[in-house]
Design a protein around this motif. Sequence first.
Motif: not given
Length: 293
Positions: A210-221, A246-255, A257-260
């Motif tokens: 996974g990578e930073i941004g969003g909550d996909a990894e938390e949902r996967a957990a 934004t880091m590399g991917h459009a979805g890889a942005i930390v705002s 404490s969310s998505g770290t």
Amino acid sequence: MAIFLTEASKVLVQGMTGAEGMKHTRRMLAAGTDVVGGVNPRKAGRTADFGTRAVPVFGSVREGVEATGADVTVVFVPPAFAKAAVTEAVDAGIGLAVVITEGIPVHDSVAFTAHARARGTRVVGPNCPGLISPGRSNAGIIPADITEPGRIGLVSKSGTLTYQLMHELRDIGFSTCVGIGGDPVVGTSHIDCLSAFQDDPDTDLIVLIGEIGGDAEERAAAHIRAHVTKPVVGYIAGFTAPEGKTMGHAGAIVSGSSGTAHAKKAALEAAGVGVGATPTETARLVQSVLTHA
């Protein structure tokens, strides 16, 4: 077995006659993929010569499906035409659409992924390297010569990290590696792949990148905790990423404490997933888990 893509898959390439399409079709053929045709309305009726194989070019996906029985498409068309290309493939009855194109507007991705879901087509991507079942079939741009067939399943947001883990674990090998893409909207999620690998009798262990941004990894957990009995090893990219960038991917942005990366790592570890600090450490964790299984 493998998930989503096997040696029986018949592959069309939308945009095959362009520079990227030609280059990667050649690589897919070399990997043993059954590429049965390309799609380009302006070049319909011609063939593309790849040395070992001449591949016919069709005017539409539907023509290609009717002539060849294709059930997979790989999309190499420019961003402005991607929505129309995927929609065309879905309407033609394609079961799996692998969208390599990056830079697709998010509202277009929302539209075509929703249309695909309603019609029963799986979309992998957009902005992804595709997927490979080593020794069987390769749909996309993943190098086929960096790993071997085996019993690890891999799902990743990052193309380059997919390649690194495949290479580092090449002596063990993979059932299927799926690059799902790092855009804010993608057609196939970590959870989709986790479920498929859980049900695949030839996958013994799952690697989740996974990578930073969003909550996909938390949902996967949460899904792993509730539904996955096979061992899972993870890696999260972006521990040093600055907030708000934004880091590399459009979805890889930390705002805030969310998505770290730290939050994602904690969620996965709470679900029993071993998380490596680096890709190499992640590979060592996989080796250790398999050794002590």
